[in-house]
Design a protein around this motif. Sequence first.
Motif, PDB file in Angstrom:
ATOM      1  N   VAL A  39     -48.043  25.478   2.104  1.00  0.00           N
ATOM      2  CA  VAL A  39     -48.599  26.681   1.466  1.00  0.00           C
ATOM      3  C   VAL A  39     -49.613  27.340   2.395  1.00  0.00           C
ATOM      4  CG1 VAL A  39     -50.159  27.453  -0.383  1.00  0.00           C
ATOM      5  CG2 VAL A  39     -48.174  26.043  -0.931  1.00  0.00           C
ATOM      6  N   ALA A  40     -50.514  26.547   2.968  1.00  0.00           N
ATOM      7  CA  ALA A  40     -51.546  27.088   3.859  1.00  0.00           C
ATOM      8  C   ALA A  40     -50.931  27.651   5.136  1.00  0.00           C
ATOM      9  CB  ALA A  40     -52.572  26.010   4.191  1.00  0.00           C
ATOM     10  N   GLU A  41     -49.978  26.951   5.712  1.00  0.00           N
ATOM     11  CA  GLU A  41     -49.329  27.434   6.934  1.00  0.00           C
ATOM     12  C   GLU A  41     -48.601  28.750   6.668  1.00  0.00           C
ATOM     13  OE1 GLU A  41     -46.834  24.236   8.303  1.00  0.00           O
ATOM     14  OE2 GLU A  41     -48.548  23.012   8.937  1.00  0.00           O
ATOM     15  N   ASP A  42     -47.850  28.826   5.570  1.00  0.00           N
ATOM     16  CA  ASP A  42     -47.119  30.052   5.234  1.00  0.00           C
ATOM     17  C   ASP A  42     -48.078  31.222   4.974  1.00  0.00           C
ATOM     18  OD1 ASP A  42     -44.751  28.616   5.486  1.00  0.00           O
ATOM     19  OD2 ASP A  42     -44.391  28.477   3.321  1.00  0.00           O
ATOM     20  N   ALA A  43     -49.173  30.944   4.284  1.00  0.00           N
ATOM     21  CA  ALA A  43     -50.158  31.997   4.010  1.00  0.00           C
ATOM     22  C   ALA A  43     -50.822  32.463   5.297  1.00  0.00           C
ATOM     23  CB  ALA A  43     -51.207  31.494   3.027  1.00  0.00           C
ATOM     24  N   ALA A  44     -51.062  31.544   6.213  1.00  0.00           N
ATOM     25  CA  ALA A  44     -51.649  31.919   7.502  1.00  0.00           C
ATOM     26  C   ALA A  44     -50.724  32.873   8.237  1.00  0.00           C
ATOM     27  CB  ALA A  44     -51.917  30.668   8.344  1.00  0.00           C
ATOM     28  N   VAL A  45     -49.440  32.554   8.273  1.00  0.00           N
ATOM     29  CA  VAL A  45     -48.464  33.430   8.930  1.00  0.00           C
ATOM     30  C   VAL A  45     -48.470  34.809   8.265  1.00  0.00           C
ATOM     31  CG1 VAL A  45     -46.006  33.791   9.373  1.00  0.00           C
ATOM     32  CG2 VAL A  45     -47.025  31.534   9.763  1.00  0.00           C
ATOM     33  N   ALA A  46     -48.460  34.832   6.932  1.00  0.00           N
ATOM     34  CA  ALA A  46     -48.464  36.104   6.206  1.00  0.00           C
ATOM     35  C   ALA A  46     -49.715  36.922   6.504  1.00  0.00           C
ATOM     36  CB  ALA A  46     -48.343  35.850   4.701  1.00  0.00           C
ATOM     37  N   ALA A  47     -50.823  36.261   6.833  1.00  0.00           N
ATOM     38  CA  ALA A  47     -52.082  36.940   7.150  1.00  0.00           C
ATOM     39  C   ALA A  47     -52.189  37.319   8.627  1.00  0.00           C
ATOM     40  CB  ALA A  47     -53.264  36.059   6.754  1.00  0.00           C
ATOM     41  N   GLY A  48     -51.144  37.028   9.403  1.00  0.00           N
ATOM     42  CA  GLY A  48     -51.160  37.373  10.825  1.00  0.00           C
ATOM     43  C   GLY A  48     -51.805  36.329  11.709  1.00  0.00           C
ATOM     44  N   ILE A  49     -52.098  35.176  11.160  1.00  0.00           N
ATOM     45  CA  ILE A  49     -52.689  34.079  11.940  1.00  0.00           C
ATOM     46  C   ILE A  49     -51.586  33.472  12.805  1.00  0.00           C
ATOM     47  CG2 ILE A  49     -53.753  31.789  11.769  1.00  0.00           C
ATOM     48  CD1 ILE A  49     -55.588  34.155  10.912  1.00  0.00           C
ATOM     49  N   THR A  50     -51.920  33.163  14.047  1.00  0.00           N
ATOM     50  CA  THR A  50     -50.928  32.552  14.939  1.00  0.00           C
ATOM     51  C   THR A  50     -51.342  31.160  15.419  1.00  0.00           C
ATOM     52  OG1 THR A  50     -51.891  33.678  16.865  1.00  0.00           O
ATOM     53  CG2 THR A  50     -50.049  34.774  15.744  1.00  0.00           C
TER      54      THR A  50
ATOM     55  N   LYS B 220     -51.883  23.840  15.555  1.00  0.00           N
ATOM     56  CA  LYS B 220     -50.477  24.179  15.358  1.00  0.00           C
ATOM     57  C   LYS B 220     -50.310  25.678  15.541  1.00  0.00           C
ATOM     58  CE  LYS B 220     -46.549  23.388  12.309  1.00  0.00           C
ATOM     59  NZ  LYS B 220     -46.112  22.774  11.031  1.00  0.00           N
ATOM     60  N   LYS B 221     -49.385  26.047  16.408  1.00  0.00           N
ATOM     61  CA  LYS B 221     -49.023  27.454  16.565  1.00  0.00           C
ATOM     62  C   LYS B 221     -48.059  27.809  15.447  1.00  0.00           C
ATOM     63  CE  LYS B 221     -49.897  28.063  21.411  1.00  0.00           C
ATOM     64  NZ  LYS B 221     -49.464  28.868  22.540  1.00  0.00           N
ATOM     65  N   VAL B 222     -48.305  28.935  14.818  1.00  0.00           N
ATOM     66  CA  VAL B 222     -47.496  29.371  13.684  1.00  0.00           C
ATOM     67  C   VAL B 222     -47.138  30.844  13.850  1.00  0.00           C
ATOM     68  CG1 VAL B 222     -48.473  27.683  12.066  1.00  0.00           C
ATOM     69  CG2 VAL B 222     -49.549  29.922  12.289  1.00  0.00           C
ATOM     70  N   GLY B 223     -46.207  31.300  13.061  1.00  0.00           N
ATOM     71  CA  GLY B 223     -45.873  32.715  13.057  1.00  0.00           C
ATOM     72  C   GLY B 223     -45.322  33.201  14.367  1.00  0.00           C
ATOM     73  N   ALA B 224     -45.727  34.402  14.755  1.00  0.00           N
ATOM     74  CA  ALA B 224     -45.202  35.081  15.934  1.00  0.00           C
ATOM     75  C   ALA B 224     -45.415  34.257  17.208  1.00  0.00           C
ATOM     76  CB  ALA B 224     -45.836  36.460  16.078  1.00  0.00           C
ATOM     77  N   SER B 225     -46.506  33.487  17.262  1.00  0.00           N
ATOM     78  CA  SER B 225     -46.793  32.744  18.489  1.00  0.00           C
ATOM     79  C   SER B 225     -45.778  31.635  18.740  1.00  0.00           C
ATOM     80  CB  SER B 225     -48.195  32.148  18.450  1.00  0.00           C
ATOM     81  OG  SER B 225     -48.261  31.083  17.535  1.00  0.00           O
ATOM     82  N   VAL B 226     -45.126  31.165  17.685  1.00  0.00           N
ATOM     83  CA  VAL B 226     -44.131  30.098  17.843  1.00  0.00           C
ATOM     84  C   VAL B 226     -42.969  30.604  18.690  1.00  0.00           C
ATOM     85  CG1 VAL B 226     -42.476  28.646  16.609  1.00  0.00           C
ATOM     86  CG2 VAL B 226     -44.785  28.957  15.698  1.00  0.00           C
ATOM     87  N   HIS B 227     -42.634  31.880  18.522  1.00  0.00           N
ATOM     88  CA  HIS B 227     -41.489  32.454  19.209  1.00  0.00           C
ATOM     89  C   HIS B 227     -41.847  33.343  20.380  1.00  0.00           C
ATOM     90  CE1 HIS B 227     -39.231  30.810  15.919  1.00  0.00           C
ATOM     91  NE2 HIS B 227     -40.009  31.446  15.068  1.00  0.00           N
TER      92      HIS B 227
END
Length: 179
Positions: A111-122, A168-175
């Motif tokens: 939940v926290a990881e997904d919310a971070a991605v939705a907030a633009g956190i990488t 942990k890198k998440v969101g756009a930074s993963v790719h």
Amino acid sequence: MRTERLDAPQVLALAEELAELLTDTVHDGASIGFLAPLDRAAAVAWWRERADGVGAGRLAVWAARDGGRIVGTVTLAFADKPNSRHRAELVKLMVHRDARGQGLGRALLTVAEDAAVAAGITLLHLDTETDSTAERLYDSAGWTRAGVIPDYAASPAGVLRPTTLYYKKVGASVHAPTR
């Protein structure tokens, strides 16, 4: 079980229930910043102090309920400096001892990881007591160990213990392409 993001008025209204989870977690030996025995009034006050951060957008808090009872929480603390707005710290992932072993810790982490991605956190980061149960969770969830700091924090019993730092890198930074 259902998980909901709490706003500032909800944190205030639920401070007593949240304090029960906090005291249970500390009394069960989790090193989350408090010494045992943790006074219930102090736990309630700690949660009430979080409401301002939630209202200002510095903190995001989720609570998991089993029936009507809060059995877990996780919080993201957002950076406030211009050069660090791409990252957040995962703090106070707690699961009541009666709800452990059912995947709730993993669910709250997701939940926290997904919310971070939705907030633009990488980039997410956290610290946890070395050799703790929580460390196994972060390892299995794809977090990367950054290192260990000896004698970083006292356990609830007051014994200095090492702490492992994770990211942990998440969101756009993963790719994102590497240079």
